[in-house]
Write an enzyme that holds these catalytic residues in place. Sequence first.
Site, PDB file in Angstrom:
ATOM      1  N   LYS A 182       0.853  -1.187   0.000  1.00  0.00           N
ATOM      2  CA  LYS A 182       0.000   0.000   0.000  1.00  0.00           C
ATOM      3  C   LYS A 182       0.892   1.242   0.000  1.00  0.00           C
ATOM      4  O   LYS A 182       1.576   1.505   0.978  1.00  0.00           O
ATOM      5  CB  LYS A 182      -0.908   0.035   1.226  1.00  0.00           C
ATOM      6  CG  LYS A 182      -1.967   1.131   1.104  1.00  0.00           C
ATOM      7  CD  LYS A 182      -2.467   1.636   2.428  1.00  0.00           C
ATOM      8  CE  LYS A 182      -1.490   2.512   3.149  1.00  0.00           C
ATOM      9  NZ  LYS A 182      -1.187   3.794   2.461  1.00  0.00           N
ATOM     10  N   GLU A 260      11.905   1.583   8.661  1.00  0.00           N
ATOM     11  CA  GLU A 260      12.748   2.740   8.328  1.00  0.00           C
ATOM     12  C   GLU A 260      11.952   3.957   8.759  1.00  0.00           C
ATOM     13  O   GLU A 260      11.050   4.391   8.059  1.00  0.00           O
ATOM     14  CB  GLU A 260      12.994   2.816   6.820  1.00  0.00           C
ATOM     15  CG  GLU A 260      13.655   1.605   6.212  1.00  0.00           C
ATOM     16  CD  GLU A 260      15.134   1.510   6.528  1.00  0.00           C
ATOM     17  OE1 GLU A 260      15.662   2.423   7.202  1.00  0.00           O
ATOM     18  OE2 GLU A 260      15.750   0.520   6.118  1.00  0.00           O
ATOM     19  N   CYS A 294      14.114  11.668   4.912  1.00  0.00           N
ATOM     20  CA  CYS A 294      14.394  11.327   6.303  1.00  0.00           C
ATOM     21  C   CYS A 294      15.889  11.384   6.609  1.00  0.00           C
ATOM     22  O   CYS A 294      16.294  11.241   7.745  1.00  0.00           O
ATOM     23  CB  CYS A 294      13.798   9.983   6.670  1.00  0.00           C
ATOM     24  SG  CYS A 294      14.199   8.736   5.473  1.00  0.00           S
TER      25      CYS A 294
HETATM   26  P1  ADP Z   1       4.047  10.736   6.855  1.00  0.00           P
HETATM   27  O1  ADP Z   1       3.954  11.539   8.107  1.00  0.00           O
HETATM   28  O2  ADP Z   1       5.291  10.935   6.092  1.00  0.00           O
HETATM   29  O3  ADP Z   1       2.823  10.772   6.001  1.00  0.00           O
HETATM   30  P2  ADP Z   1       3.227   8.219   7.931  1.00  0.00           P
HETATM   31  O4  ADP Z   1       3.999   7.311   8.816  1.00  0.00           O
HETATM   32  O5  ADP Z   1       2.037   8.876   8.506  1.00  0.00           O
HETATM   33  O6  ADP Z   1       4.267   9.248   7.352  1.00  0.00           O
HETATM   34  O7  ADP Z   1       2.766   7.436   6.626  1.00  0.00           O
HETATM   35  C1  ADP Z   1       3.571   6.478   5.960  1.00  0.00           C
HETATM   36  C2  ADP Z   1       2.687   5.382   5.413  1.00  0.00           C
HETATM   37  O8  ADP Z   1       1.987   4.762   6.489  1.00  0.00           O
HETATM   38  C3  ADP Z   1       1.613   5.844   4.446  1.00  0.00           C
HETATM   39  O9  ADP Z   1       1.448   4.857   3.449  1.00  0.00           O
HETATM   40  C4  ADP Z   1       0.375   5.942   5.310  1.00  0.00           C
HETATM   41  O10 ADP Z   1      -0.833   5.773   4.600  1.00  0.00           O
HETATM   42  C5  ADP Z   1       0.590   4.767   6.230  1.00  0.00           C
HETATM   43  N1  ADP Z   1      -0.113   4.907   7.515  1.00  0.00           N
HETATM   44  C6  ADP Z   1      -0.207   6.009   8.296  1.00  0.00           C
HETATM   45  N2  ADP Z   1      -0.908   5.746   9.410  1.00  0.00           N
HETATM   46  C7  ADP Z   1      -1.266   4.436   9.347  1.00  0.00           C
HETATM   47  C8  ADP Z   1      -2.000   3.553  10.206  1.00  0.00           C
HETATM   48  N3  ADP Z   1      -2.499   3.942  11.367  1.00  0.00           N
HETATM   49  N4  ADP Z   1      -2.174   2.278   9.798  1.00  0.00           N
HETATM   50  C9  ADP Z   1      -1.639   1.853   8.652  1.00  0.00           C
HETATM   51  N5  ADP Z   1      -0.952   2.609   7.804  1.00  0.00           N
HETATM   52  C10 ADP Z   1      -0.752   3.902   8.131  1.00  0.00           C
END
Ligand code: ADP
Length: 490
Positions: A182, A260, A294
């Site tokens: 995803k 990461e 990052c």
């Molecule tokens: P950023 O702050 O750079 O957007 P995130 O860690 O929020 O970084 O997002 C990185 C990835 O993790 C994206 O693909 C996002 O959709 C996914 N993501 C964010 N929150 C969740 C969650 N609670 N469960 C599953 N996937 C998540």
Amino acid sequence: MASKLELKDLIRPDNFIDGKWVAAASGKRFGVTNPATGEVIADVADSGEADARAATDAAARAFPAWRDALPKERAAVLHRWHDLMMENADALGRLISLEQGKPFAEGRGEVLYGASYVKWFADEATRIYGDIIPQQQRGKRMTAVKEPVGIVAAITPWNFPLAMIARKIAPALAAGCTVVGKPAEDTPLTALALVLLAHEAGVPPGVLNLIAASRENAVSAVASWLHDSRVRKITFTGSTPVGKYLARESAETLKKLSLELGGNAPFIVFDDADLDAAVTGLLVSKFRNGGQTCVCPNRVYVQSGVYEKFGDMLAKRVAALKVAPATDPDAQIGPMINARAIDKIVRHVDDAVAQGARVLAGGKRLTALGPNYYAPTVLADATSAMQLSCEETFGPVVPLFRFDDEAEALRAANDTPFGLASYFYSQDIRRIDRVSRGLEAGIVGINEGALASEAAPFGGVKESGYGREGSKYGLDDYLSIKYLCQGGLE
Ligand code: ADP
């Protein structure tokens, strides 16, 4: 299908499951926008639990045959995928620029970078050796072999929409794993385009499945993988809080994890540094993708003897950077990804200025260009009380902290829960040895700002996560070791 595609042919707004393009089971869609203009590029499948499960079902069905394919057969498919990425580097680069905002030269550069991992792991696929263990007892033979872990779930961020997912899919497929993935909600189109090329390259149906989801629905889609015992590994690049959540939620089925996560990279300039080289190294490392990586330096420590001079030299070069949409051939910095990103940058700079930071360059939004642009900024007199010293700004802002001696610089650099990249400039060979050992980080740039390479192990320590991507170590995360003990041989 012709192997060389136009940008419009690469835009596939559906999920790719079991070798087919399918809409989300719910029929829902969400808009993916161009961060330069806010215009919707495409309405993409908004997947949930049912789609994630269908992807896992397909990956489970495809696993035995892919696991049992000869390594050189898997390598051949990966080499073809690499070649298709290279043939379509211009169109893919344009797609990256369109949905992520980085200048075209950087977008195209990302394609080459991502493709280099695919080639690397295509080659590594044929070098997965085990061990013959020196004999311990007569009549017994002991060997260790490496096997693919099984189904891998890959979850990626928006800042490198192609490279981040390529360097997860490539080692997984090389190892003989099947994949469900995803991409980030801001930039799913590049990942879907990559899957299109992978299919064209001969990746069999079910081996690689990708679903897109809005932030809202991503949670339940990913939760389906976290709780499914058939998924044996999660590979994630993103923020530390989400990484910790994935680790907690997948603990129930004890999955293997590669995380990461965020960084808060220090960049130290000692009195004995080559200042021209340090300024150039800082520009290269800080302003890649407008500061949205990052490994971008987040805190720049400059020794008092060269502090003012370094600040002046840097501010001149930073003020000359060209901020423009990705479509401008001279653009060096594009828009930030979204309003949330801009809000954080504004909050950090405003907080620093309120606490006494001096603006040497930039320090403001560039609203005439659009809502998501921020001027490349240099701030002097930064202190550890400011928000930008403990949170990653993820934008084009360089705060300059002053220090007097080496021990103080190392203490400050390590005073963070994170440990991904770090950088320092010095021409003293003994200092180089001491500081390299003293920095708590997975990656250290020594008189060098450009560290990325498919041949090197990329990853962090402390709360920046674990696991390594690229290099000869990069396959280990996708393999498990099986010990075979054969008796009765006498
Ligand atoms: P950023 O702050 O750079 O957007 P995130 O860690 O929020 O970084 O997002 C990185 C990835 O993790 C994206 O693909 C996002 O959709 C996914 N993501 C964010 N929150 C969740 C969650 N609670 N469960 C599953 N996937 C998540």
